[in-house]
Design a protein around this motif. Structure first.
Motif, PDB file in Angstrom:
ATOM      1  N   ARG A   1      -1.542   0.138  -9.821  1.00 32.85           N
ATOM      2  CA  ARG A   1      -1.899  -1.248  -9.537  1.00 32.85           C
ATOM      3  C   ARG A   1      -1.921  -2.129 -10.775  1.00 32.85           C
ATOM      4  O   ARG A   1      -2.114  -3.336 -10.670  1.00 32.85           O
ATOM      5  CB  ARG A   1      -3.294  -1.317  -8.894  1.00 32.85           C
ATOM      6  CG  ARG A   1      -3.278  -1.161  -7.403  1.00 32.85           C
ATOM      7  CD  ARG A   1      -4.691  -1.120  -6.881  1.00 32.85           C
ATOM      8  NE  ARG A   1      -5.381   0.102  -7.280  1.00 32.85           N
ATOM      9  CZ  ARG A   1      -6.676   0.343  -7.098  1.00 32.85           C
ATOM     10  NH1 ARG A   1      -7.429  -0.585  -6.530  1.00 32.85           N
ATOM     11  NH2 ARG A   1      -7.212   1.486  -7.461  1.00 32.85           N
ATOM     12  N   GLY A   2      -1.781  -1.518 -11.959  1.00 30.58           N
ATOM     13  CA  GLY A   2      -1.877  -2.327 -13.161  1.00 30.58           C
ATOM     14  C   GLY A   2      -3.214  -3.052 -13.203  1.00 30.58           C
ATOM     15  O   GLY A   2      -4.258  -2.441 -12.998  1.00 30.58           O
ATOM     16  N   ALA A   3      -3.148  -4.364 -13.418  1.00 30.30           N
ATOM     17  CA  ALA A   3      -4.381  -5.154 -13.496  1.00 30.30           C
ATOM     18  C   ALA A   3      -4.723  -5.816 -12.165  1.00 30.30           C
ATOM     19  O   ALA A   3      -5.642  -6.638 -12.098  1.00 30.30           O
ATOM     20  CB  ALA A   3      -4.234  -6.202 -14.584  1.00 30.30           C
ATOM     21  N   LEU A   4      -3.978  -5.486 -11.115  1.00 31.42           N
ATOM     22  CA  LEU A   4      -4.235  -6.120  -9.819  1.00 31.42           C
ATOM     23  C   LEU A   4      -5.193  -5.270  -8.976  1.00 31.42           C
ATOM     24  O   LEU A   4      -5.156  -4.039  -9.024  1.00 31.42           O
ATOM     25  CB  LEU A   4      -2.922  -6.361  -9.074  1.00 31.42           C
ATOM     26  CG  LEU A   4      -1.949  -7.310  -9.793  1.00 31.42           C
ATOM     27  CD1 LEU A   4      -0.633  -7.442  -9.021  1.00 31.42           C
ATOM     28  CD2 LEU A   4      -2.581  -8.694  -9.986  1.00 31.42           C
ATOM     29  N   GLY A   5      -6.011  -5.935  -8.206  1.00 28.00           N
ATOM     30  CA  GLY A   5      -7.043  -5.237  -7.439  1.00 28.00           C
ATOM     31  C   GLY A   5      -6.543  -4.540  -6.189  1.00 28.00           C
ATOM     32  O   GLY A   5      -7.017  -3.463  -5.827  1.00 28.00           O
ATOM     33  N   ARG A   6      -5.576  -5.172  -5.526  1.00 24.81           N
ATOM     34  CA  ARG A   6      -5.145  -4.626  -4.230  1.00 24.81           C
ATOM     35  C   ARG A   6      -3.811  -3.913  -4.323  1.00 24.81           C
ATOM     36  O   ARG A   6      -2.939  -4.300  -5.093  1.00 24.81           O
ATOM     37  CB  ARG A   6      -5.025  -5.747  -3.196  1.00 24.81           C
ATOM     38  CG  ARG A   6      -6.272  -6.570  -3.058  1.00 24.81           C
ATOM     39  CD  ARG A   6      -6.743  -6.632  -1.616  1.00 24.81           C
ATOM     40  NE  ARG A   6      -8.033  -7.315  -1.571  1.00 24.81           N
ATOM     41  CZ  ARG A   6      -9.185  -6.712  -1.332  1.00 24.81           C
ATOM     42  NH1 ARG A   6      -9.228  -5.409  -1.081  1.00 24.81           N
ATOM     43  NH2 ARG A   6     -10.307  -7.400  -1.315  1.00 24.81           N
ATOM     44  N   TRP A   7      -3.678  -2.897  -3.508  1.00 26.36           N
ATOM     45  CA  TRP A   7      -2.377  -2.272  -3.285  1.00 26.36           C
ATOM     46  C   TRP A   7      -1.572  -3.211  -2.408  1.00 26.36           C
ATOM     47  O   TRP A   7      -2.140  -3.851  -1.524  1.00 26.36           O
ATOM     48  CB  TRP A   7      -2.548  -0.932  -2.568  1.00 26.36           C
ATOM     49  CG  TRP A   7      -3.300   0.080  -3.367  1.00 26.36           C
ATOM     50  CD1 TRP A   7      -4.620   0.395  -3.239  1.00 26.36           C
ATOM     51  CD2 TRP A   7      -2.775   0.913  -4.414  1.00 26.36           C
ATOM     52  NE1 TRP A   7      -4.959   1.363  -4.156  1.00 26.36           N
ATOM     53  CE2 TRP A   7      -3.837   1.707  -4.885  1.00 26.36           C
ATOM     54  CE3 TRP A   7      -1.528   1.057  -5.010  1.00 26.36           C
ATOM     55  CZ2 TRP A   7      -3.696   2.632  -5.909  1.00 26.36           C
ATOM     56  CZ3 TRP A   7      -1.372   1.981  -6.027  1.00 26.36           C
ATOM     57  CH2 TRP A   7      -2.447   2.764  -6.465  1.00 26.36           C
ATOM     58  N   GLY A   8      -0.279  -3.296  -2.655  1.00 19.62           N
ATOM     59  CA  GLY A   8       0.541  -4.193  -1.844  1.00 19.62           C
ATOM     60  C   GLY A   8       0.358  -5.632  -2.289  1.00 19.62           C
ATOM     61  O   GLY A   8       0.099  -5.895  -3.469  1.00 19.62           O
ATOM     62  N   PRO A   9       0.473  -6.592  -1.343  1.00 15.10           N
ATOM     63  CA  PRO A   9       0.359  -7.996  -1.747  1.00 15.10           C
ATOM     64  C   PRO A   9      -1.061  -8.370  -2.156  1.00 15.10           C
ATOM     65  O   PRO A   9      -2.031  -7.962  -1.519  1.00 15.10           O
ATOM     66  CB  PRO A   9       0.788  -8.764  -0.492  1.00 15.10           C
ATOM     67  CG  PRO A   9       0.593  -7.814   0.639  1.00 15.10           C
ATOM     68  CD  PRO A   9       0.783  -6.429   0.085  1.00 15.10           C
ATOM     69  N   ASN A  10      -1.161  -9.126  -3.252  1.00 12.96           N
ATOM     70  CA  ASN A  10      -2.430  -9.714  -3.700  1.00 12.96           C
ATOM     71  C   ASN A  10      -2.273 -11.205  -3.480  1.00 12.96           C
ATOM     72  O   ASN A  10      -1.448 -11.846  -4.151  1.00 12.96           O
ATOM     73  CB  ASN A  10      -2.659  -9.419  -5.184  1.00 12.96           C
ATOM     74  CG  ASN A  10      -3.082  -7.977  -5.457  1.00 12.96           C
ATOM     75  OD1 ASN A  10      -4.202  -7.712  -5.852  1.00 12.96           O
ATOM     76  ND2 ASN A  10      -2.177  -7.026  -5.240  1.00 12.96           N
ATOM     77  N   HIS A  11      -3.019 -11.749  -2.529  1.00  8.87           N
ATOM     78  CA  HIS A  11      -2.778 -13.144  -2.134  1.00  8.87           C
ATOM     79  C   HIS A  11      -3.552 -14.167  -2.958  1.00  8.87           C
ATOM     80  O   HIS A  11      -4.768 -14.072  -3.100  1.00  8.87           O
ATOM     81  CB  HIS A  11      -3.099 -13.335  -0.658  1.00  8.87           C
ATOM     82  CG  HIS A  11      -2.089 -12.670   0.229  1.00  8.87           C
ATOM     83  ND1 HIS A  11      -0.807 -13.152   0.351  1.00  8.87           N
ATOM     84  CD2 HIS A  11      -2.154 -11.547   0.983  1.00  8.87           C
ATOM     85  CE1 HIS A  11      -0.137 -12.361   1.179  1.00  8.87           C
ATOM     86  NE2 HIS A  11      -0.921 -11.380   1.571  1.00  8.87           N
TER      87      HIS A  11
ATOM     88  N   HIS B   1     -10.693  -1.539 -15.693  1.00 12.21           N
ATOM     89  CA  HIS B   1     -11.646  -2.410 -14.975  1.00 12.21           C
ATOM     90  C   HIS B   1     -11.380  -2.446 -13.473  1.00 12.21           C
ATOM     91  O   HIS B   1     -12.252  -2.804 -12.694  1.00 12.21           O
ATOM     92  CB  HIS B   1     -11.670  -3.826 -15.576  1.00 12.21           C
ATOM     93  CG  HIS B   1     -10.443  -4.634 -15.320  1.00 12.21           C
ATOM     94  ND1 HIS B   1      -9.306  -4.545 -16.099  1.00 12.21           N
ATOM     95  CD2 HIS B   1     -10.158  -5.560 -14.371  1.00 12.21           C
ATOM     96  CE1 HIS B   1      -8.391  -5.381 -15.637  1.00 12.21           C
ATOM     97  NE2 HIS B   1      -8.882  -6.002 -14.591  1.00 12.21           N
ATOM     98  N   ILE B   2     -10.177  -2.055 -13.064  1.00  7.99           N
ATOM     99  CA  ILE B   2      -9.875  -1.963 -11.627  1.00  7.99           C
ATOM    100  C   ILE B   2     -10.392  -0.616 -11.090  1.00  7.99           C
ATOM    101  O   ILE B   2     -10.988  -0.537 -10.017  1.00  7.99           O
ATOM    102  CB  ILE B   2      -8.354  -2.108 -11.369  1.00  7.99           C
ATOM    103  CG1 ILE B   2      -7.853  -3.487 -11.829  1.00  7.99           C
ATOM    104  CG2 ILE B   2      -8.008  -1.853  -9.896  1.00  7.99           C
ATOM    105  CD1 ILE B   2      -8.457  -4.680 -11.116  1.00  7.99           C
ATOM    106  N   LEU B   3     -10.188   0.442 -11.872  1.00  6.07           N
ATOM    107  CA  LEU B   3     -10.673   1.765 -11.462  1.00  6.07           C
ATOM    108  C   LEU B   3     -12.205   1.787 -11.384  1.00  6.07           C
ATOM    109  O   LEU B   3     -12.791   2.594 -10.671  1.00  6.07           O
ATOM    110  CB  LEU B   3     -10.183   2.842 -12.439  1.00  6.07           C
ATOM    111  CG  LEU B   3      -8.672   3.101 -12.394  1.00  6.07           C
ATOM    112  CD1 LEU B   3      -8.260   4.069 -13.498  1.00  6.07           C
ATOM    113  CD2 LEU B   3      -8.246   3.630 -11.024  1.00  6.07           C
ATOM    114  N   ALA B   4     -12.840   0.870 -12.117  1.00  3.79           N
ATOM    115  CA  ALA B   4     -14.306   0.778 -12.076  1.00  3.79           C
ATOM    116  C   ALA B   4     -14.791   0.194 -10.744  1.00  3.79           C
ATOM    117  O   ALA B   4     -15.994   0.036 -10.538  1.00  3.79           O
ATOM    118  CB  ALA B   4     -14.816  -0.052 -13.242  1.00  3.79           C
ATOM    119  N   ALA B   5     -13.826  -0.132  -9.854  1.00  2.00           N
ATOM    120  CA  ALA B   5     -14.108  -0.573  -8.488  1.00  2.00           C
ATOM    121  C   ALA B   5     -14.967  -1.831  -8.342  1.00  2.00           C
ATOM    122  O   ALA B   5     -16.012  -1.806  -7.693  1.00  2.00           O
ATOM    123  CB  ALA B   5     -14.725   0.585  -7.693  1.00  2.00           C
TER     124      ALA B   5
END
Ligand code: RP5
Ligand code: MG
Ligand code: MG
Length: 293
Positions: A103-113, A47-51
């Motif tokens: 990124r696993g299930a997280l949307g952003r590379w690096g910090p996800n705030h 679902h993240i790769l689906a952008a």
């Protein structure tokens, strides 16, 4: 938080055990410690790769030129902890290895705030504050939600939208998850916002930094700013306000605060700070002080 634990070992969340993290001994979490055979699986959820709009493109995608360790347009790619390294184009988790890349299930590379609102009141019975029998301290309660994704109980936090002020995120997430504002009429929403106005004016920052979130990876991780909104008045609005779980929360309740809580990610640490701030009950196991002979 010096070392993460909830994002190490075992299966990556929501992968039905298909993605297993590389086991990392405590001594090898630190990127500076040699770990030659370290070869973590790379996983980014479908679902993240689906952008979706909140997610970054893949590293190397045409036109994706992230500004690491900086404010990148309306998205902060700064860590609250420290500047992170970027190796071969990939940001590295500020707290070390996690056993899984991507990124696993997280949307952003690096910090996800994210932002976490800790809304507290005193536990009352017969109009009086309830005192813990062992510690003789008053018992604090906070608004606790059950996460739909993992079933864990947690602070009703959420992601900071691009360009959004943290103070707005705190109030929005509380309204969405603990009061179900997404299913309110404009009029009801206005009323709830009005009820909470005074409370949300007086927030105190409790924590800002890394979250030991089970979704963290080597290249993407959660960070938060947690604020405490406390009502001291035993007759205040928090005693009549109706809680109603919404959005990514499937249940909500007033939870008594004590050291026996078992919350999502590192939320206990933040709640402990709040308890100490109000000199409320925390642990019945009082430290045994050495006696002088
Ligand atoms: C945690 O995830 C944060 O502390 C915050 O409570 C939450 C934000 O993520 P979502 O609730 O939007 O999934 O790490
Ligand atoms: Mg939310
Ligand atoms: Mg949330």
């Amino acid at each position: 938080l010096s070392m993460h634990t909830k994002c190490r070992g075992g299966a990556y969340p929501f992968t039905k055990d298909k993605v297993q993290r590389v086991q990392i001994p405590d001594s090898k979490v630190d990127w500076d410690v040699e770990f030659a055979e370290y070869l973590p699986p790379c996983y980014t959820a479908p679902h993240i790769l689906a952008a979706p709009p909140y997610a970054d493109p893949e590293i190397g995608a045409a036109g994706f030129k992230p500004r690491w360790n900086a404010l990148d347009g309306r998205v902060s790619r700064c860590s609250h902890v420290k500047p992170y390294d970027v190796v071969d184009g990939f940001p590295r988790n500020v707290c070390g290895r996690t056993g899984v890349a991507g990124r696993g299930a997280l949307g952003r590379w690096g910090p996800n705030h994210a932002a976490d609102p800790i809304v507290t009141r005193w536990k009352v019975a017969d109009g009086k504050a309830v005192i813990h029998e062992k510690t003789r301290k008053p018992i604090l309660q906070f608004v606790c939600i059950q996460r739909r994704d993992s079933g864990h109980w947690a602070i009703p936090g959420g992601m900071v939208d691009p360009g959004e002020r943290v103070t707005t995120t705190l109030q929005r997430e509380f309204l969405e998850e603990a009061l179900n504002s997404l299913e309110m009429t404009e009029k009801q929403k206005e009323k709830s916002e009005k009820q909470l106005k005074e409370l949300f004016k007086g927030g105190v920052e409790i924590y800002s930094g890394y979250v030991d979130d089970p979704r963290n990876t080597d290249n993407a991780w959660m960070e938060t700013v947690a604020f405490n909104f406390h009502q001291d008045d035993l007759q205040g609005v928090l005693y009549s306000m109706l809680l109603h779980a919404g959005d990514d929360a499937k249940a909500v309740k007033w939870q008594d605060i004590s050291s026996t809580l078992n919350l999502y990610a590192s939320h206990e640490d933040m709640i402990e700070k709040v308890a100490h701030r109000h000199q409320a009950h925390w642990s019945r196991n009082l430290a045994v002080l050495p006696t002088c002979v």
